[in-house]
Write an enzyme that holds these catalytic residues in place. Structure first.
Site, mmCIF file in Angstrom:
data_model
loop_
_atom_site.group_PDB
_atom_site.id
_atom_site.type_symbol
_atom_site.label_atom_id
_atom_site.label_comp_id
_atom_site.label_asym_id
_atom_site.label_seq_id
_atom_site.Cartn_x
_atom_site.Cartn_y
_atom_site.Cartn_z
ATOM 1 N N THR A 271 -7.835 -9.071 -5.079
ATOM 2 C CA THR A 271 -6.910 -9.082 -3.940
ATOM 3 C C THR A 271 -7.611 -9.433 -2.633
ATOM 4 O O THR A 271 -8.823 -9.303 -2.500
ATOM 5 C CB THR A 271 -6.207 -7.715 -3.798
ATOM 6 O OG1 THR A 271 -7.182 -6.706 -3.546
ATOM 7 C CG2 THR A 271 -5.428 -7.377 -5.053
ATOM 8 N N ASP A 272 -6.797 -9.840 -1.669
ATOM 9 C CA ASP A 272 -7.308 -10.143 -0.341
ATOM 10 C C ASP A 272 -7.091 -8.942 0.578
ATOM 11 O O ASP A 272 -6.669 -7.871 0.129
ATOM 12 C CB ASP A 272 -6.658 -11.413 0.217
ATOM 13 C CG ASP A 272 -5.147 -11.299 0.382
ATOM 14 O OD1 ASP A 272 -4.609 -10.182 0.352
ATOM 15 O OD2 ASP A 272 -4.502 -12.355 0.544
ATOM 16 N N ALA A 273 -7.335 -9.106 1.849
ATOM 17 C CA ALA A 273 -7.196 -8.004 2.809
ATOM 18 C C ALA A 273 -5.766 -7.493 2.904
ATOM 19 O O ALA A 273 -5.539 -6.349 3.291
ATOM 20 C CB ALA A 273 -7.685 -8.443 4.191
ATOM 21 N N GLY A 274 -4.795 -8.316 2.515
ATOM 22 C CA GLY A 274 -3.394 -7.904 2.556
ATOM 23 C C GLY A 274 -2.947 -7.183 1.289
ATOM 24 O O GLY A 274 -1.789 -6.782 1.183
ATOM 25 N N VAL B 121 -2.785 -8.477 -1.751
ATOM 26 C CA VAL B 121 -2.151 -9.355 -2.743
ATOM 27 C C VAL B 121 -3.239 -10.208 -3.406
ATOM 28 O O VAL B 121 -4.331 -10.386 -2.868
ATOM 29 C CB VAL B 121 -1.052 -10.254 -2.121
ATOM 30 C CG1 VAL B 121 0.050 -9.412 -1.513
ATOM 31 C CG2 VAL B 121 -1.625 -11.195 -1.091
#
Length: 134
Positions: A15-18, A20
């Site tokens: 996942t990324d910082a968001g 997702v």
């Protein structure tokens, strides 16, 4: 085996910082499904390199992102051979969460010689297996 499904769980590292799935990881999931399709069809990448002197390389990837996958989601990656040519395979792929389509794409693979990295014919044993399952 023309159609193959591979289960994937989304891990934190995907996942990324968001929170997702990072967009490039969908391509990695698709790669794993194609590799496992090949293995389930009786052909392993290392054996193809050692015995036949060939590998499959991605020539083109076209991806459409529809909905995000999130941490801990259980996904299914679908892989189907849509077109078989002398030296290439076109895969249609989807990533789903249950019945929900998250991502779809077309991946064109080219069979290349391991010494020259130039296109070469797909080995007959692979071509025959694909033809039998169409």
């Amino acid at each position: 085996m023309n159609h193959y499904e591979w289960p994937v769980r989304v891990y934190y590292e995907d996942t990324d910082a968001g929170g997702v799935v990072y967009y490039a990881n969908y391509l990695a999931y698709m790669e794993r499904a194609r590799t496992e399709w090949l293995r389930a069809s009786g052909f392993e990448n290392q054996r193809l390199m050692d015995e036949d002197g060939v590998v499959f390389a991605v020539r083109r990837a076209s991806i459409e992102y529809l909905k995000p996958a999130r941490l801990d989601d259980e996904l299914t990656v679908h892989a189907s051979v849509a077109q078989l040519k002398r030296a290439s395979l076109l895969f249609k792929q989807e990533i789903r969460r249950g019945d929900e389509l998250l991502c779809s794409g077309e991946i064109l693979l080219v069979c290349v010689d391991t010494q020259s990295f130039r296109p070469t014919s797909i080995p007959d044993k692979i071509r025959d297996r694909i033809d039998r399952t169409r």
